[in-house]
Design a protein around this motif. Structure first.
Motif, PDB file in Angstrom:
ATOM      1  N   GLN A  62     -21.459  25.750 -97.902  1.00  0.00           N
ATOM      2  CA  GLN A  62     -21.792  24.867 -96.777  1.00  0.00           C
ATOM      3  C   GLN A  62     -23.078  24.061 -97.006  1.00  0.00           C
ATOM      4  N   VAL A  63     -24.031  24.652 -97.708  1.00  0.00           N
ATOM      5  CA  VAL A  63     -25.324  23.969 -97.890  1.00  0.00           C
ATOM      6  C   VAL A  63     -25.531  23.441 -99.314  1.00  0.00           C
ATOM      7  N   GLY A  64     -24.494  23.550-100.132  1.00  0.00           N
ATOM      8  CA  GLY A  64     -24.589  23.000-101.482  1.00  0.00           C
ATOM      9  C   GLY A  64     -25.404  23.824-102.457  1.00  0.00           C
ATOM     10  N   ARG A  65     -25.382  25.138-102.288  1.00  0.00           N
ATOM     11  CA  ARG A  65     -26.112  26.029-103.186  1.00  0.00           C
ATOM     12  C   ARG A  65     -25.174  27.129-103.657  1.00  0.00           C
ATOM     13  N   THR A  66     -25.621  27.904-104.606  1.00  0.00           N
ATOM     14  CA  THR A  66     -24.790  28.985-105.132  1.00  0.00           C
ATOM     15  C   THR A  66     -24.946  30.242-104.281  1.00  0.00           C
ATOM     16  N   GLU A  67     -23.982  31.121-104.402  1.00  0.00           N
ATOM     17  CA  GLU A  67     -24.046  32.416-103.725  1.00  0.00           C
ATOM     18  C   GLU A  67     -25.301  33.172-104.138  1.00  0.00           C
ATOM     19  N   SER A  68     -25.609  33.150-105.433  1.00  0.00           N
ATOM     20  CA  SER A  68     -26.803  33.868-105.907  1.00  0.00           C
ATOM     21  C   SER A  68     -28.081  33.218-105.388  1.00  0.00           C
ATOM     22  N   GLY A  69     -28.065  31.902-105.217  1.00  0.00           N
ATOM     23  CA  GLY A  69     -29.228  31.214-104.649  1.00  0.00           C
ATOM     24  C   GLY A  69     -29.493  31.644-103.218  1.00  0.00           C
ATOM     25  N   VAL A  70     -28.430  31.720-102.426  1.00  0.00           N
ATOM     26  CA  VAL A  70     -28.563  32.168-101.035  1.00  0.00           C
ATOM     27  C   VAL A  70     -29.053  33.620-101.009  1.00  0.00           C
ATOM     28  N   GLY A  71     -28.505  34.447-101.874  1.00  0.00           N
ATOM     29  CA  GLY A  71     -28.946  35.840-101.957  1.00  0.00           C
ATOM     30  C   GLY A  71     -30.415  35.952-102.330  1.00  0.00           C
ATOM     31  N   ALA A  72     -30.885  35.071-103.206  1.00  0.00           N
ATOM     32  CA  ALA A  72     -32.293  35.088-103.606  1.00  0.00           C
ATOM     33  C   ALA A  72     -33.207  34.758-102.424  1.00  0.00           C
ATOM     34  N   TRP A  73     -32.758  33.860-101.534  1.00  0.00           N
ATOM     35  CA  TRP A  73     -33.556  33.570-100.336  1.00  0.00           C
ATOM     36  C   TRP A  73     -33.646  34.807 -99.456  1.00  0.00           C
ATOM     37  N   GLU A  74     -32.528  35.493 -99.309  1.00  0.00           N
ATOM     38  CA  GLU A  74     -32.480  36.652 -98.419  1.00  0.00           C
ATOM     39  C   GLU A  74     -33.197  37.872 -98.994  1.00  0.00           C
ATOM     40  N   ARG A  75     -33.466  37.860-100.283  1.00  0.00           N
ATOM     41  CA  ARG A  75     -34.237  38.928-100.910  1.00  0.00           C
ATOM     42  C   ARG A  75     -35.685  38.495-101.150  1.00  0.00           C
ATOM     43  N   ALA A  76     -36.040  37.316-100.634  1.00  0.00           N
ATOM     44  CA  ALA A  76     -37.399  36.763-100.740  1.00  0.00           C
ATOM     45  C   ALA A  76     -37.831  36.516-102.181  1.00  0.00           C
ATOM     46  N   ARG A  77     -36.874  36.236-103.053  1.00  0.00           N
ATOM     47  CA  ARG A  77     -37.212  35.893-104.443  1.00  0.00           C
ATOM     48  C   ARG A  77     -37.562  34.417-104.555  1.00  0.00           C
TER      49      ARG A  77
END
Length: 118
Positions: free
Chosen positions: A25-40
Motif C-alpha cells: 500500500q505504501v510502496g515499500r517492502t515487507e521487510s522495510g515495514v518490519g524494520a520500522w516496527e522493530r525500530a531499526r
C-alpha cells in the motif's frame, strides 16, 4: 522498541493488515515495514503520511504521548525529523540554543511588562 515503532505496529494490527499488505500500500517492502516496527529504521515524512491515511489516523497519532495528543504543524514535524538526523553533539547544541532563546524571550517579556504566558 520506540514509541513510533510501537504505534506503527499497533495501528497496523488494529486494521488487521499484514506487513506485506502495508508495504504494498505504501510502496515499500515487507521487510522495510518490519524494520520500522522493530525500530531499526524510521519511515520518511511522505511514507508516514501514507501510513496515516492507510490506518485512517492523523499523522500526530504516531507521536502522541499517553493520553495527551501532540499536534504538529508541517514545519514543526520537519524540524523533529531534522533533529533526529543529528548526532548527540548536534542535539545538545540545538537544545542549548532553544533554552537560551526561551530564557531570553522570557526575560524580554518581563522587561517590557507583558505576560510571558500570553
Amino acid at each position: 522498541m520506540t514509541y513510533l515503532a510501537n504505534r506503527l505496529r499497533t495501528c497496523r494490527e488494529e486494521k488487521g493488515l499484514t506487513l506485506k499488505e502495508v508495504g504494498r500500500q505504501v510502496g515499500r517492502t515487507e521487510s522495510g515495514v518490519g524494520a520500522w516496527e522493530r525500530a531499526r529504521t524510521e519511515p520518511d515524512h511522505d511514507t508516514l503520511e501514507k501510513l496515516a491515511e492507510l490506518y485512517d489516523v492523523d499523522i500526530s497519532t504516531f507521536f502522541e504521548r499517553g493520553h495527551k495528543e501532540l499536534s504538529l504543524s508541517a514545519e514543526e514535524f520537519d524540524l523533529v525529523l531534522d533533529f533526529r538526523e543529528l548526532d548527540a553533539r548536534g542535539k545538545d547544541v540545538v537544545r542549548s540554543v532553544a533554552v537560551a532563546m526561551l530564557e531570553n524571550q522570557y526575560k524580554t517579556d518581563l522587561d517590557d511588562g507583558s505576560d510571558p504566558e500570553e
